[in-house]
Motif scaffolding. Sequence first.
Motif, mmCIF file in Angstrom:
data_model
loop_
_atom_site.group_PDB
_atom_site.id
_atom_site.type_symbol
_atom_site.label_atom_id
_atom_site.label_comp_id
_atom_site.label_asym_id
_atom_site.label_seq_id
_atom_site.Cartn_x
_atom_site.Cartn_y
_atom_site.Cartn_z
ATOM 1 N N TYR A 1 -3.899 0.858 -9.002
ATOM 2 C CA TYR A 1 -5.102 1.124 -8.213
ATOM 3 C C TYR A 1 -5.800 -0.158 -7.762
ATOM 4 O O TYR A 1 -6.203 -0.270 -6.598
ATOM 5 C CB TYR A 1 -6.054 2.024 -8.988
ATOM 6 C CG TYR A 1 -5.527 3.431 -9.164
ATOM 7 C CD1 TYR A 1 -4.670 3.994 -8.225
ATOM 8 C CD2 TYR A 1 -5.858 4.208 -10.271
ATOM 9 C CE1 TYR A 1 -4.173 5.271 -8.370
ATOM 10 C CE2 TYR A 1 -5.354 5.492 -10.430
ATOM 11 C CZ TYR A 1 -4.512 6.020 -9.473
ATOM 12 O OH TYR A 1 -4.015 7.299 -9.624
ATOM 13 N N GLY B 1 -3.833 -1.465 -4.929
ATOM 14 C CA GLY B 1 -4.109 -0.756 -3.689
ATOM 15 C C GLY B 1 -5.361 -1.272 -2.992
ATOM 16 O O GLY B 1 -5.373 -1.463 -1.774
ATOM 17 N N LEU C 1 0.831 -1.201 0.000
ATOM 18 C CA LEU C 1 0.000 0.000 0.000
ATOM 19 C C LEU C 1 0.869 1.255 0.000
ATOM 20 O O LEU C 1 0.545 2.250 -0.662
ATOM 21 C CB LEU C 1 -0.916 -0.017 1.220
ATOM 22 C CG LEU C 1 -2.050 1.005 1.258
ATOM 23 C CD1 LEU C 1 -2.990 0.815 0.085
ATOM 24 C CD2 LEU C 1 -2.810 0.895 2.570
ATOM 25 N N GLY D 1 0.973 3.894 -3.036
ATOM 26 C CA GLY D 1 0.660 5.287 -2.740
ATOM 27 C C GLY D 1 1.707 6.242 -3.292
ATOM 28 O O GLY D 1 1.368 7.328 -3.788
ATOM 29 N N ARG E 1 0.807 9.003 -6.179
ATOM 30 C CA ARG E 1 1.020 10.435 -5.942
ATOM 31 C C ARG E 1 1.786 11.077 -7.093
ATOM 32 O O ARG E 1 1.461 12.185 -7.537
ATOM 33 C CB ARG E 1 1.768 10.639 -4.630
ATOM 34 C CG ARG E 1 1.920 12.104 -4.233
ATOM 35 C CD ARG E 1 2.638 12.230 -2.905
ATOM 36 N NE ARG E 1 2.653 13.621 -2.448
ATOM 37 C CZ ARG E 1 3.535 14.518 -2.838
ATOM 38 N NH1 ARG E 1 4.489 14.174 -3.708
ATOM 39 N NH2 ARG E 1 3.491 15.756 -2.384
#
Length: 251
Positions: A225, A228, A197, A201, A205
Amino acid sequence: MIDTVPPERLLARADLCARWAGLALGAVVAQALATMDSDDMAMPFVSAVTAFGLCAVGGVLLGDSLTPAPQEAVRTAGLAPRRVRDHVPPRMAPLLVFQAACIVVLLTIGAAAASPDKIGRTGRALAVTCRSATRHLGPWPGLYYAAPVLVSLTLGTAACVWSLRRIAHRPGDNLRRHDRSWAITAAWGLLVSSQLLLVVGMIARVLFYSKCAGMLGNVTALVIYPLGLLSLFSLGWCLFTIVMPRAVGDE
């Protein structure tokens, strides 16, 4: 008449307390690391996630060591050898292994694509050229961030694999072996899921702030995604499995 608690109940409580203590210690250490002063805003979070996962693994392994194997006669009727894969969660274990492989792949790609940041520090940013202008976006999972993640993942994996093999070959009933194997798998999965995760992330970002990602950025987004969301699901399963006295089913 004074009620007495059987030794088995005391050992079960010690095991559960050790699991909770590992999570509590991990939360305290993670909070301290996340709020420490640093010239890099991402490294405290990397350290916090890594420390929380390792503390969770340590708590589960400590709980297992507090419960000695039963001293009973070794049965010789069964000829089939005990295997680790027969005691771990049949669906979640391959899923967690897949996530661990994704971490290694993403960090390898990240390290290969990383570039120095604005002030020349290597392995922390990604150079993106858009309309003849180059921007250094970060934090990016280059070697600077990948090194502690890979080291902790290696140490946690080695400790959990050793413990799973120890549980599979020691005396005891199958139910107890399954319970302990599930708890250790969940602790390792907590380390894996939280780190995946974190890596996802970082990449998300950079993609969010990059205006010229193009087709490659869209393909990357379609991959990371769902990863995630998958890591969030497995993270919840692992937490629930650790805090329960017995492992939950995944059927």
